[in-house]
Design an enzyme around this catalytic site. Structure first.
Site, PDB file in Angstrom:
ATOM      1  N   SER A   1       0.809  -1.215   0.000  1.00 41.79           N
ATOM      2  CA  SER A   1       0.000   0.000   0.000  1.00 41.79           C
ATOM      3  C   SER A   1       0.847   1.271   0.000  1.00 41.79           C
ATOM      4  O   SER A   1       1.515   1.574  -0.976  1.00 41.79           O
ATOM      5  CB  SER A   1      -0.963  -0.046   1.195  1.00 41.79           C
ATOM      6  OG  SER A   1      -1.962   0.931   1.086  1.00 41.79           O
TER       7      SER A   1
ATOM      8  N   ASP B   1      10.062   5.845 -10.108  1.00 43.93           N
ATOM      9  CA  ASP B   1       9.643   6.495 -11.349  1.00 43.93           C
ATOM     10  C   ASP B   1      10.428   7.777 -11.609  1.00 43.93           C
ATOM     11  O   ASP B   1      10.710   8.116 -12.764  1.00 43.93           O
ATOM     12  CB  ASP B   1       8.142   6.785 -11.306  1.00 43.93           C
ATOM     13  CG  ASP B   1       7.305   5.510 -11.376  1.00 43.93           C
ATOM     14  OD1 ASP B   1       7.850   4.472 -11.811  1.00 43.93           O
ATOM     15  OD2 ASP B   1       6.123   5.555 -10.985  1.00 43.93           O
TER      16      ASP B   1
ATOM     17  N   LYS C   1      -0.757  -4.249  -3.192  1.00 39.48           N
ATOM     18  CA  LYS C   1      -2.033  -3.667  -2.766  1.00 39.48           C
ATOM     19  C   LYS C   1      -2.125  -2.239  -3.304  1.00 39.48           C
ATOM     20  O   LYS C   1      -1.476  -1.334  -2.790  1.00 39.48           O
ATOM     21  CB  LYS C   1      -2.160  -3.661  -1.245  1.00 39.48           C
ATOM     22  CG  LYS C   1      -3.448  -3.007  -0.742  1.00 39.48           C
ATOM     23  CD  LYS C   1      -3.475  -2.938   0.776  1.00 39.48           C
ATOM     24  CE  LYS C   1      -4.720  -2.237   1.281  1.00 39.48           C
ATOM     25  NZ  LYS C   1      -4.725  -0.792   0.983  1.00 39.48           N
TER      26      LYS C   1
END
Length: 741
Positions: free
Chosen positions: A492, A503, A518
Site C-alpha cells: 500500500s 519512477d 495492494k
C-alpha cells in the site's frame, strides 16, 4: 497464500486472545444483528470502489470463507453438519438482503454444541500415555482433508492431532536430555552482556529433568498439552454470540475485496491506536491467563513505567476509578478489563494487584498520553569505507486523524533526515520492509523530502476523473544518494513511496523481487452516523475500499506491486502470499501518466544497480538464501507426519541435517557498527528499556546482509564513483526527462 489466509488469521487471533469483538451487551440481540447486516450492505454498495454483485457466486464465497473461519482444522464439525449447512451455499446473498439470520443461527448453535462435545475429547485423549511405537501418521493439510463422518472419526482426528503435538515436544525434550547428559549446550546464545539466552525454538529443560525416565517426560508433555488446551477452551468460553457474529459479518465484507473489513467498536479503537501510535491510558500491555489479567509488558515512557510500581507479571485483581469503589475483574473478559483501566489523560485509576511474590498492593496511576515507540520512525548511523551513512526504519505510515498537530510519519521522517544531515551522512537507506502501509497524506509528504516538486501518486474514485497528489514544496530535504528497501510484505503506502522514488529515478529500490501488490485505498466509516435514535449500542465501523491509486507513470501497483531495481533472494521468495494470490482481489489496470521530470543529479544510477546485481549473483550467501527459499517452499508442501517416534525422529533428524546447511544464514555477521544518534544516546541514559531496544535493533542490523548490500549501493552512488557502463547500457540524459500526460 490461499484465499482463506485472512480469515484464518482471524481464527488464530481468536485462539491467542488478540482479536476484539463487539461490546458486551445483550449477546443475543437479533435486531442489532439485522441492523448491522443492513448497514453493511448499504454502505458497501454505495461507497465501495467497485462493489461485487451479491449473487450465487458471491454467496458461495461467503459460505466457504465463513465455514473455514469457524473450523479451519475441521475438528469441530461433522460431515453431517456440513451437509446441512451446504443447503444454504447459494442462499446467503438473499439472506443478507432480507436480514435473515437463519444460516448464522444454525451454524452458531451447532458450533457451540460441537465445542461442548469436544471438551471431553482432548481430556480423554490426554488421560493415558500415547503409544509411539505404532506405525501411523497424520495429515495436516486441513483444506483437502474431509470432515469426520462420525463422532468416533472426529475423536480419532483429535487423538492424532494432539499426539503429533506431544510427539514433537517429547522428541525435543529427549534430545535436550541427551545433550545435557553429554554436556552439550543446547541452542544457547549470548547477548552483548554475555548472558545466555535460549534459542528461538528451544525447549527449556532443567537439570533435574536430566535423569527423568521416558515415561516421566511423556507425562510432562501430556500435562503441558492439557494446560494449553484448557486455556484455549477457557478463551472460547469467554466469547459470546456477538463475537461469532462478527466473524460472519467479516466473511461477508471481505468478499467485496480483501481489504474491506468490519470493525467492532473495540477493534476500531485498536485500529486508531495502530495508526496514530498513541493512546490514553496507563501504558501497559495485558494478557489473559485463565481467569486472570496479567501485565505482560510496560510501554517505555508511559505512566505505569514512570511510576515504577506496576511490574511485568503482576496480576490485576481489582480496578477503581479514582476514589470510587474497586470492581473485581477476576474472570472478566480482557476487553472489559482494558476498558476499565484506560481513560482520559489526567484521570486516576487504582489497580489492586497480586505481585509475583504473592503480596497484594494497591497502585495509583494517573493516566496520560502513551506513545507506542515501536510505531514510529527511528534512525541509526553507520560508517562504511570511511563514509558515514544513515538508516531510517519506518514501520508504518502513521498519523493521528483526530489531531493535525500530532506527530505523523511525514513530520517524523523530515526530523530524522535533518538529524542525519547534522551527523554528516553521505547517503540514506529507508527501510520499508514489512511496512503494511497507512496514511496516504504522509506518503506524499515523505516523497516530497527527496524531490523538488511534482506528482507523487494518482488516485481514481468510482465514476470520477483521476486526482493527482503533488508535492508542491520546492524545498529538497535530502538531495544525496538514496536507497529504499522493500520486501514482499511491503504494501500500500510503502508501494506508493517506492514507486514514486523509482519512477523519478530518485533512488534505488532494493529487496524482494516485488512488493505485496495492494493498490487500493480504504476509508473507515462510522456506522453509527446512519442510525438516528440508536438504542442498540455502538455498531462499530466499516473499512471499505473507495479508491485505487496509480503510479505517476500510469500503471497500478495492484497485483503487480513494485519490482525492485535490485532483486535479492529471500526466504519467502517462492511462497504465495501476495495480493495476486487472493482469489477476489481487484484487478490490475492502467490510466494516463502524469507529467514529471526525472531526477538528473545521480549520474551513476544505472552503474550502481548493475554493480549490485553482479555482487548478488556472485555472493555465495545469497545463493544459499535462494536455495533455502526453494527448500522452505518444498517443506511447505509436505503435510504428512509420522506418529511413530522412531520414524518421526528420523524425519526430524533429516530435516535438521538439511537445515544445518542454512544455519550460516542466521549466523551471518557483517563488520559494520551501527549507533544511535546523539539525542537518543541521551534519552537512553534515563531509559534502560529504550537502550535495550536500540541495542537489539543495532545487533539485528549488524547481522542483516540486505542492509549491508543497501549500503554497498549507497557506496556506489557516491559522486566520487565514476559510472562504469557495461555494453548495452545507456546513460540517461535530458532526452529522457519528460513523461507526458
Amino acid at each position: 497464500m490461499k484465499r482463506n489466509y485472512k480469515l484464518l488469521l482471524v481464527v488464530v487471533a481468536l485462539c491467542v486472545g488478540l482479536f476484539s469483538f463487539m461490546p458486551k451487551g445483550d449477546p443475543t440481540d437479533p435486531e442489532k444483528d439485522k441492523l448491522l447486516l443492513e448497514l453493511l450492505t448499504f454502505v458497501i454498495e454505495r461507497g465501495h470502489y467497485d462493489p461485487a454483485v451479491m449473487d450465487d457466486k458471491f454467496s458461495k464465497g461467503v459460505y466457504k470463507d465463513y465455514i473455514e473461519a469457524l473450523d479451519p482444522s475441521k475438528r469441530f464439525f461433522l460431515q453431517s453438519d456440513v451437509d446441512e449447512f451446504v443447503k444454504y451455499e447459494t442462499q446467503l446473498d438473499d439472506q443478507i438482503k432480507n436480514k435473515d439470520l437463519s444460516f448464522f443461527n444454525l451454524t452458531y448453535n451447532r458450533l457451540m454444541q460441537r465445542i461442548t462435545e469436544s471438551k471431553d475429547f482432548y481430556k480423554e485423549v490426554l488421560a493415558t500415555p500415547f503409544d509411539y511405537s505404532i506405525k501411523e501418521d497424520f495429515n495436516t493439510d486441513y483444506e483437502k482433508l474431509p470432515y469426520a463422518k462420525t463422532t468416533a472419526e472426529l475423536k480419532e482426528k483429535w487423538r492424532k492431532q494432539i499426539k503429533l503435538s506431544t510427539l514433537s515436544s517429547l522428541t525435543d525434550k529427549l534430545k535436550m536430555q541427551e545433550d545435557l547428559k553429554n554436556g552439550v549446550a543446547n541452542d544457547k546464545k549470548k547477548d552483548k552482556n554475555g548472558k545466555e539466552i535460549a534459542g528461538k525454538n528451544a525447549v527449556t529443560l532443567s537439570d533435574k529433568d536430566k535423569d527423568k525416565t521416558f515415561a516421566e517426560l511423556e507425562k510432562d508433555t501430556r500435562e503441558s498439552s492439557l494446560k494449553s488446551l484448557n486455556e484455549y477452551f477457557d478463551f472460547i468460553n469467554d466469547l459470546d454470540q456477538n463475537d461469532w457474529f462478527s466473524v460472519y459479518v467479516n466473511a461477508i465484507a471481505t468478499r467485496f475485496d480483501p481489504h474491506t473489513n468490519y470493525f467492532p467498536p473495540d477493534e476500531k479503537e485498536r485500529f486508531d491506536v495502530s495508526m496514530s501510535g498513541k493512546l490514553e491510558g496507563i501504558g501497559a500491555r495485558l494478557q489473559k491467563k485463565n481467569d486472570y489479567t496479567e501485565v505482560s509488558e510496560l510501554i517505555s515512557g508511559g505512566p505505569a513505567w514512570r511510576g515504577k510500581e506496576l511490574e511485568t507479571g503482576d496480576i490485576i485483581m481489582k480496578v477503581a476509578q479514582g476514589n470510587q469503589e474497586a470492581v473485581d475483574v477476576v474472570g472478566m473478559h480482557l476487553d472489559d478489563v482494558v476498558k476499565k483501566i484506560k481513560g482520559p489523560k489526567g484521570t486516576e485509576v487504582k489497580l489492586t494487584v497480586k505481585k509475583v511474590d504473592g503480596t497484594i498492593k494497591v497502585i495509583s496511576i494517573i493516566r496520560d498520553i502513551v506513545e507506542i515507540e515501536e510505531t514510529y520512525a527511528k534512525s541509526s548511523v553507520v560508517e562504511k569505507n570511511g563514509v558515514k551513512y544513515g538508516v531510517i526504519y519506518l514501520p508504518k505510515f502513521y498519523i493521528d486523524f483526530e489531531n493535525n498537530d500530532s506527530r505523523d510519519a511525514g513530520k517524523d521522517m523530515a526530523i530524522e533526515v535533518e538529524r542525519l544531515k547534522k551527523e554528516g551522512v553521505q547517503g540514506i537507506v529507508i527501510d520499508l520492509r514489512d511496512n503494511g502501509g497507512g496514511s496516504l497524506k504522509t506518503v506524499v509528504d515523505i516523497a516530497g523530502l527527496f524531490i523538488e516538486e511534482g506528482p507523487i501518486v494518482q488516485i481514481k474514485s468510482a465514476g470520477k476523473k483521476k486526482e493527482v497528489l503533488y508535492d508542491r514544496d520546492k524545498k529538497i530535504q535530502w538531495d544525496g544518494p538514496l536507497v529504499i528497501m522493500q520486501n514482499s510484505f511491503s504494501a500500500s503506502a510503502s508501494e506508493i513511496l517506492a514507486a514514486a522514488i523509482q519512477d523519478y529515478r530518485r533512488g534505488v529500490i532494493i529487496g524482494s523481487k516485488q512488493s505485496y501488490g495492494k493498490g487500493t485505498v480504504q476509508n473507515v466509516i462510522d456506522l453509527n452516523q446512519f442510525v438516528r435514535g440508536n438504542t442498540v449500542g455502538d455498531l462499530g465501523a466499516l473499512k471499505t475500499t473507495t479508491q485505487k491509486f496509480y503510479r505517476i507513470t500510469g500503471g497500478s501497483t495492484q497485483l503487480e506491486g513494485v519490482s525492485s531495481d535490485v532483486a535479492i533472494p529471500d526466504r519467502y521468495a517462492y511462497l504465495k502470499m501476495g495480493e495476486r494470490d487472493i482469489d477476489n482481489a481487484m484487478p490490475y489496470d492502467k490510466i494516463d501518466p502524469a507529467q514529471f521530470n526525472f531526477w538528473e543529479k545521480q549520474n551513476n544510477f544505472d552503474a550502481a544497480i548493475e554493480n549490485s546485481k553482479k555482487r548478488i549473483a556472485e555472493n555465495p550467501k545469497f545463493k544459499l538464501i535462494d536455495e533455502n527459499a526453494k527448500w522452505i517452499d518444498d517443506r511447505n508442501k509436505e503435510n504428512v507426519y509420522s506418529l511413530n517416534i522412531d520414524q518421526f525422529k528420523a524425519e526430524q533428524n533429516a530435516i535438521e541435517e538439511k537445515a544445518k546447511k542454512y544455519k550460516s544464514i542466521a549466523d551471518y555477521q557483517n563488520s559494520l557498527q551501527f549507533n544511535s544518534l546523539p539525542y537518543e544516546l541521551e534519552a537512553e541514559k534515563a531509559d534502560a528499556t529504550l537502550k535495550e531496544k536500540r541495542e537489539r535493533w543495532h545487533e539485528s542490523l549488524s547481522k542483516d546482509i540486505y542492509v549491508e548490500e543497501a549500503l554497498n549501493v549507497l557506496d556506489d552512488l557516491q559522486p566520487s564513483k565514476t559510472p562504469v557502463l557495461k555494453k548495452g547500457m545507456v546513460a540517461k540524459g535530458k532526452k529522457d526527462k519528460l513523461v507526458k500526460s
